[in-house]
Design a protein around this motif. Structure first.
Motif, PDB file in Angstrom:
ATOM      1  N   ALA A 172      32.016  42.389  50.356  1.00 15.44           N
ATOM      2  CA  ALA A 172      32.145  41.998  48.957  1.00 15.44           C
ATOM      3  C   ALA A 172      33.577  42.120  48.456  1.00 15.44           C
ATOM      4  O   ALA A 172      33.921  41.532  47.432  1.00 15.44           O
ATOM      5  CB  ALA A 172      31.224  42.856  48.086  1.00 15.44           C
ATOM      6  N   TYR A 173      34.397  42.879  49.191  1.00 17.93           N
ATOM      7  CA  TYR A 173      35.722  43.244  48.695  1.00 17.93           C
ATOM      8  C   TYR A 173      36.804  42.925  49.724  1.00 17.93           C
ATOM      9  O   TYR A 173      36.540  42.797  50.922  1.00 17.93           O
ATOM     10  CB  TYR A 173      35.758  44.735  48.360  1.00 17.93           C
ATOM     11  CG  TYR A 173      34.676  45.142  47.397  1.00 17.93           C
ATOM     12  CD1 TYR A 173      34.798  44.899  46.035  1.00 17.93           C
ATOM     13  CD2 TYR A 173      33.511  45.750  47.858  1.00 17.93           C
ATOM     14  CE1 TYR A 173      33.790  45.256  45.148  1.00 17.93           C
ATOM     15  CE2 TYR A 173      32.501  46.108  46.976  1.00 17.93           C
ATOM     16  CZ  TYR A 173      32.636  45.859  45.625  1.00 17.93           C
ATOM     17  OH  TYR A 173      31.639  46.199  44.758  1.00 17.93           O
ATOM     18  N   SER A 174      38.028  42.859  49.243  1.00 14.09           N
ATOM     19  CA  SER A 174      39.164  42.558  50.102  1.00 14.09           C
ATOM     20  C   SER A 174      39.635  43.838  50.795  1.00 14.09           C
ATOM     21  O   SER A 174      40.660  44.422  50.441  1.00 14.09           O
ATOM     22  CB  SER A 174      40.299  41.936  49.275  1.00 14.09           C
ATOM     23  OG  SER A 174      41.375  41.592  50.111  1.00 14.09           O
ATOM     24  N   SER A 175      38.875  44.246  51.797  1.00 10.47           N
ATOM     25  CA  SER A 175      39.188  45.455  52.543  1.00 10.47           C
ATOM     26  C   SER A 175      40.239  45.152  53.611  1.00 10.47           C
ATOM     27  O   SER A 175      40.638  44.003  53.818  1.00 10.47           O
ATOM     28  CB  SER A 175      37.921  45.978  53.222  1.00 10.47           C
ATOM     29  OG  SER A 175      37.511  45.090  54.243  1.00 10.47           O
ATOM     30  N   GLY A 234      34.998  53.313  47.538  1.00 10.76           N
ATOM     31  CA  GLY A 234      35.263  54.073  46.325  1.00 10.76           C
ATOM     32  C   GLY A 234      36.675  53.999  45.800  1.00 10.76           C
ATOM     33  O   GLY A 234      36.895  53.991  44.588  1.00 10.76           O
ATOM     34  N   THR A 235      37.661  53.957  46.682  1.00  8.69           N
ATOM     35  CA  THR A 235      39.029  54.095  46.184  1.00  8.69           C
ATOM     36  C   THR A 235      39.622  52.795  45.662  1.00  8.69           C
ATOM     37  O   THR A 235      40.829  52.719  45.463  1.00  8.69           O
ATOM     38  CB  THR A 235      39.937  54.688  47.273  1.00  8.69           C
ATOM     39  OG1 THR A 235      39.689  54.039  48.504  1.00  8.69           O
ATOM     40  CG2 THR A 235      39.715  56.161  47.426  1.00  8.69           C
ATOM     41  N   GLN A 236      38.826  51.781  45.456  1.00 11.17           N
ATOM     42  CA  GLN A 236      39.301  50.637  44.676  1.00 11.17           C
ATOM     43  C   GLN A 236      38.582  50.624  43.329  1.00 11.17           C
ATOM     44  O   GLN A 236      38.687  49.671  42.580  1.00 11.17           O
ATOM     45  CB  GLN A 236      39.082  49.345  45.450  1.00 11.17           C
ATOM     46  CG  GLN A 236      37.718  49.192  46.074  1.00 11.17           C
ATOM     47  CD  GLN A 236      36.707  48.500  45.187  1.00 11.17           C
ATOM     48  OE1 GLN A 236      37.057  47.610  44.422  1.00 11.17           O
ATOM     49  NE2 GLN A 236      35.458  48.910  45.285  1.00 11.17           N
ATOM     50  N   LEU A 271      36.799  56.112  39.788  1.00 14.10           N
ATOM     51  CA  LEU A 271      36.807  57.096  40.871  1.00 14.10           C
ATOM     52  C   LEU A 271      38.210  57.374  41.390  1.00 14.10           C
ATOM     53  O   LEU A 271      38.487  58.470  41.887  1.00 14.10           O
ATOM     54  CB  LEU A 271      35.894  56.616  42.003  1.00 14.10           C
ATOM     55  CG  LEU A 271      34.421  56.440  41.615  1.00 14.10           C
ATOM     56  CD1 LEU A 271      33.614  55.943  42.807  1.00 14.10           C
ATOM     57  CD2 LEU A 271      33.830  57.736  41.075  1.00 14.10           C
ATOM     58  N   ARG A 272      39.095  56.421  41.265  1.00 20.27           N
ATOM     59  CA  ARG A 272      40.491  56.652  41.665  1.00 20.27           C
ATOM     60  C   ARG A 272      41.116  57.781  40.860  1.00 20.27           C
ATOM     61  O   ARG A 272      42.030  58.474  41.334  1.00 20.27           O
ATOM     62  CB  ARG A 272      41.320  55.387  41.483  1.00 20.27           C
ATOM     63  CG  ARG A 272      41.013  54.278  42.469  1.00 20.27           C
ATOM     64  CD  ARG A 272      41.952  53.112  42.257  1.00 20.27           C
ATOM     65  NE  ARG A 272      43.323  53.474  42.579  1.00 20.27           N
ATOM     66  CZ  ARG A 272      44.396  52.878  42.072  1.00 20.27           C
ATOM     67  NH1 ARG A 272      44.252  51.899  41.182  1.00 20.27           N
ATOM     68  NH2 ARG A 272      45.596  53.253  42.442  1.00 20.27           N
ATOM     69  N   TRP A 323      42.460  45.862  48.961  1.00 20.50           N
ATOM     70  CA  TRP A 323      41.678  46.338  47.822  1.00 20.50           C
ATOM     71  C   TRP A 323      42.293  45.974  46.462  1.00 20.50           C
ATOM     72  O   TRP A 323      41.966  46.586  45.442  1.00 20.50           O
ATOM     73  CB  TRP A 323      41.491  47.857  47.896  1.00 20.50           C
ATOM     74  CG  TRP A 323      40.789  48.285  49.147  1.00 20.50           C
ATOM     75  CD1 TRP A 323      41.377  48.809  50.268  1.00 20.50           C
ATOM     76  CD2 TRP A 323      39.399  48.213  49.421  1.00 20.50           C
ATOM     77  NE1 TRP A 323      40.430  49.068  51.227  1.00 20.50           N
ATOM     78  CE2 TRP A 323      39.200  48.718  50.738  1.00 20.50           C
ATOM     79  CE3 TRP A 323      38.284  47.788  48.705  1.00 20.50           C
ATOM     80  CZ2 TRP A 323      37.948  48.787  51.336  1.00 20.50           C
ATOM     81  CZ3 TRP A 323      37.028  47.855  49.286  1.00 20.50           C
ATOM     82  CH2 TRP A 323      36.872  48.350  50.592  1.00 20.50           C
ATOM     83  N   ALA A 324      43.189  44.993  46.439  1.00 21.81           N
ATOM     84  CA  ALA A 324      43.846  44.546  45.195  1.00 21.81           C
ATOM     85  C   ALA A 324      44.673  45.642  44.541  1.00 21.81           C
ATOM     86  O   ALA A 324      44.967  45.572  43.354  1.00 21.81           O
ATOM     87  CB  ALA A 324      42.814  43.983  44.198  1.00 21.81           C
TER      88      ALA A 324
END
Length: 936
Positions: A544-547, A782-784, A788-789, A852-853
């Motif tokens: 789902a994300y730009s990992s 989590g770290t994006q 939570l960051r 993660w942008a």
């Protein structure tokens, strides 16, 4: 003028609608209320009616709104146009993406299905993804369990038909002593937090065994700062003390375990009658009898002489093994870092609570021998363990040892002890064996993953080579019931045992925090053959994300977030049951995606139909299911049993078994996203032997027939592999593995030092290094997350006082940390509550620039780091020319926590080392300031 208190609305209306679904911010699967305003998510809170969390919600769950709004979300399907790793992509249509995937996969399905390696990460739909892979015909499928906690699951099922966490839980209402081993804060956090609060309010004691005192160990009444990798030795020392003192439950052992079963003195196999039933000596007759015969009183101390040979019981063998002085507290203290007095004190406390504080529940029940009992004996000691003891190369035997400790005390499935969650317990015989050897165009004969009963279940070819790309179910790792995901890319790159064509992965960040040897894996993903083609020709990836992994794929199929799709948390897979009830749940699209993305499971449904997989087509060749929601409702694994157990039947009034109900998903939505069927009162305990539970389990479709069983203190399948290594049988291991198999496949739990200890100089690499996940993070997602960051934007390496002072560290210093494989330079911090020769850090905080942008100056990319750079998927060489996996030799569990390092003070670099070039992301960098206004 008098002061007027301002009128404050303490309960403002935050939504105009509430939609109930299931959280996906960790694997707890809590129920959530998603508050909506103007069709958008405004607020997330816990669902008080949900059986898992009962309204409790952690920081991760509340922050789910930031997952939905994350700038790092992928927007459209992507096709690579530059070199791998360049991040150069062009957006394409879903039709082009699907046609490309269908073209690649159809050819493999019809000609060489084994050349597809399909592996998924921490998704919760493994029942379905394995079904898809089975019908594709590839032997190469598994999920993340092999690098997470397969030792825990396999050891529990082979020993007692279930394990910790998703398989069972403490009896929070009755336990008085709760002992946890290797439990970090990210797993099952809400139920454990609530449970610890409940038992501490009653005055119960919590003992935490962990090298690191954080989270649950920080609130424990007593902390045991053990040396990593020695938990098994500590547990066996506790067993030694209990057996020496006679503080074991002899009645429980005789009636419900194979402690009284006879062991053939010549073969080491369990003795059986003509029907295959394990044999005991009946106290009433002094003669052999099947264990489950009515009226039999198994004799733990019996011997049986036949044809001049004396056969003894499992209990004889256990006493001989564990009363050996090698397990005396004085002889294990130095290795474990726990004083002999402390070991003796804990053993005495376990015995005191289990036996002196035993109690009776006035509950009539009937056992599997047909005998009725008026009460149930409670032993209020319970245990829990997770990855901390599992992720070692000796983890399987350590987990087995812990289960044996529980059983010796008689604390499994009794009031006050450890209780199974349906559909467990299930004996190993109720589980499938592994399957492979598919023919082109045909499905496998059964599921890929299973529980071998002996060498005959190995997945090897006639020449002894591996059937699977990860080498699961071979002599290297015979009981690798979850596969070896950490070995897939390495073996595919080495083309050992064969080259593959396509690597298809879902939600598996294998180019960063999910791989050992991160820089090496990056190189493997980009390496080319002499002809210029990639060593791994094609990579399809869905996330789902730009990992970090996105940059290394050739085709990207963008997934939705968890609030935008259907998911099925199934009794066929990883359900949300409690010990008191069978339960499952769904997710459903509480919002529609604002991007051109599709739920991965629905993508697989379409791929299956377009490739032409028979089980995905009707007889007329049309697609059997239009999407995953359709599959969830209409698929039946057995007649009347499907992915969801609730609201089955024409009227939706059946649970577990029943015909398909077209309105099933709507009924779940109306019920808060879950369904539950409570266990009858007379079936709440003693489940493996309780006829009431067995009948109830058959009624709701957990089993098709009652299957009571004995706990297997002595695991016969292990002895079968050991016998093969000794030269018995037609299937033989290669000579270089014989000694290892003879050592590690002991059918009674043993301890051996972690394998890396023998491959490095312990004087040079004198420090143990660990990672664990914080409560606010589950994995790399989590770290994006903007909220939570703020809790974990960077991670130091924590050092104990001894090492801090030895090297003269001060606040703000950095350290160079070196292993036999690599080197990192990272910020350090002092932690007094830490094993004196152990360092640790939070996992998955460090990010690669560009992913993660996040901005390139994000703290995660500059001060955050991974220990993965110090860990290799292979052990250091020992001069024999062989590639030895850094894994448990029994199950293939990735040995993340065997790592040894050395530490020295270093000048502070500009950023954590190693530093990688930024990767180009297909999504733009997120804004410095994130703000959403929901509603007017």
């Amino acid at each position: 003028m008098t002061f007027q208190q301002p009128e404050i609305n303490t309960s403002p209306k935050v939504s105009d609608e509430v939609r109930q679904t299931t959280c996906y911010m960790c694997a707890c699967r809590c129920g959530i209320n998603v508050h909506m305003k103007d069709g958008k998510v405004a607020y997330i809170e816990g669902n008080r009616d949900h059986p898992v969390n009962k309204g409790v919600l952690c920081a991760k769950g509340s922050a789910g709104i930031m997952q939905v709004n994350a700038p790092s979300r992928l927007k459209k399907p992507l096709k690579r146009v530059g070199p791998r790793g360049s991040g150069e992509y062009e957006e394409i249509s879903w039709e082009e993406a699907m046609s490309t995937a269908v073209g690649w996969l159809t050819e493999l399905h019809e000609t060489a299905p084994h050349k597809l390696a399909f592996f998924t990460g921490r998704d919760q739909s493994q029942s379905f993804t394995s079904f898809w892979a089975q019908h594709f015909g590839t032997p190469n499928y598994a999920a993340h369990g092999g690098f997470c906690s397969v030792n825990m699951a396999a050891a529990g099922i082979y020993t007692m038909g279930g394990a910790f966490w998703e398989f069972g839980q403490p009896d929070w209402d009755h336990t008085k002593l709760f002992m946890i081993f290797g439990v970090a804060e990210d797993h099952d956090s809400n139920p454990i937090k609530a449970g610890i609060g409940k038992i501490k309010a009653r005055g119960a004691k919590v003992i935490g065994v962990n090298p690191v005192r954080s989270g649950y160990n920080a609130v424990a009444d007593e902390w045991v700062g053990i040396t990593p990798g020695t938990d098994g030795l500590f547990i066996l020392s506790l067993i030694h003390e209990l057996m020496k003192a006679g503080k074991i439950d002899l009645h429980y052992l005789a009636q419900y375990t194979n402690a009284a079963v006879l062991v053939d003195a010549e073969t080491g196999l369990l003795m059986r009658d003509a029907d295959g039933k394990q044999l005991v000596i009946d106290r009433n007759t002094g003669k052999p009898a099947p264990f489950d015969q009515k009226g039999v009183r198994p004799d733990l101390s019996a011997t049986y002489r036949q044809a001049g040979v004396t056969h003894r019981t499992v209990m004889h063998l256990m006493a001989e093994k564990y009363l050996d002085p090698q397990y005396a507290p004085e002889n294990v203290a130095e290795k474990t870092g726990i004083s002999a007095q402390k070991i003796k004190t804990i053993a005495a406390e376990l015995a005191r609570v289990a036996f002196d504080e035993a109690f009776e529940l006035e509950q009539e029940w009937t056992d599997f021998r047909g005998e009725t009992h008026k009460t149930m004996t409670g032993r209020p000691v319970s245990f829990h363990a997770m990855r901390g003891i599992s992720a070692h190369s000796n983890g399987f035997q350590t987990c087995r040892a812990l289960h044996v400790l529980q059983i010796l005390l008689g604390t499994v499935e009794v009031p006050g002890g450890f209780r199974f969650k349906p559909p467990y317990p299930k004996p190993v015989e109720a589980h499938p064996t592994p399957h492979g050897y598919g023919r082109p165009g045909k499905p496998l004969a059964g599921p890929h993953l299973g529980f071998p009963r002996g060498p005959e279940d190995l997945q090897i070819n006639e020449d002894g080579s591996a059937c699977r790309i990860d080498k699961a179910f071979t002599w290297e790792n015979p009981m690798s019931v979850h596969g070896l995901m950490h070995m897939v890319i390495s073996n595919a790159h080495a083309q050992d045992p064969y080259p593959i064509d396509t690597l298809f992965m879902y939600m598996a960040n294998m180019s960063w925090n999910s791989s050992m040897n991160t820089s090496g894996v990056i190189k493997m993903l980009t390496d080319r053959n002499d002809d210029g083609g990639y060593r791994i020709p094609r990579i399809i990836y869905s996330d789902a994300y730009s990992s970090e992994m996105v940059a290394y794929a050739d085709l990207i199929l963008p997934d939705t977030t968890y609030l935008e799709r259907h998911d099925c948390i199934s009794l066929l897979d990883r359900p949300i049951c409690e010990a008191d009830g069978a339960a499952d749940a769904i997710r459903w699209p509480v919002i529609e995606p604002d991007r051109d993305v599709r739920g991965f499971q629905s993508v697989l449904i379409e791929l299956g139909a377009r490739i032409g997989l028979p089980h995905f087509l009707n007889e007329d060749g049309t697609a059997k299911w239009k999407d995953y929601a359709d599959y969830i409702v209409n698929h039946e694994r057995r007649p009347g049993v499907g992915p969801l157990a609730g609201f089955r039947g024409e009227d939706g009034d059946q649970f577990g078994r029943g015909e398909v109900n077209p309105d099933q998903l709507q009924r779940y939505i109306e019920n808060g996203g879950f369904a539950i069927e409570h266990v009858p009162d007379n079936a709440l305990y003693m489940k493996p032997w309780n006829q009431h539970y067995q009948d109830w389990a058959v009624q709701i479709g957990l089993y098709d027939a009652p299957q009571p069983f004995l706990f297997q203190l002595y695991v016969e399948p292990m002895r079968k592999f050991q016998r093969a290594a000794e030269g018995h049988g037609d299937l033989q291991p290669p000579d270089h593995l014989r000694d290892r198999l003879k050592e590690v496949m002991e059918p009674l739990p043993i301890w051996y030092a972690p394998l890396e200890d023998a491959r490095v100089d312990p004087d040079e690499f004198d420090v143990h290094a660990l990672t664990q996940r914080p409560m606010a993070m589950y994995h790399s997602w989590g770290t994006q997350n903007a909220w939570l960051r703020q809790l974990h934007g960077e991670n130091p390496l924590y050092l104990p006082t001894k090492l801090w002072e030895k090297h003269g560290f001060a606040e703000g210093d950095w350290a160079r940390v070196t292993s036999a494989h690599g080197e990192i330079t990272v910020p350090v911090a002092h932690q007094a509550a830490l094993n004196e020769n152990t360092v640790w850090t939070w996992n998955a905080i460090g990010k690669r620039k560009g992913a993660w942008a996040l901005s390139e100056d994000a703290p995660e990319a500059n001060k955050g780091f991974l220990l993965n750079h110090l860990i290799h998927e292979l052990l250091p060489p020992k001069g024999d020319g062989l590639r030895w996996a850094n894994s448990d030799p029994i199950t293939g569990q990735a040995a993340w926590f065997d790592l040894r390092v050395k530490i020295e003070k270093a000048d502070a670099p500009a950023e954590s080392q190693p530093a990688f070039d930024p990767i180009k992301s297909p999504v733009p960098q997120g804004p410095d300031h994130l703000e959403w206004k929901v509603g007017k």
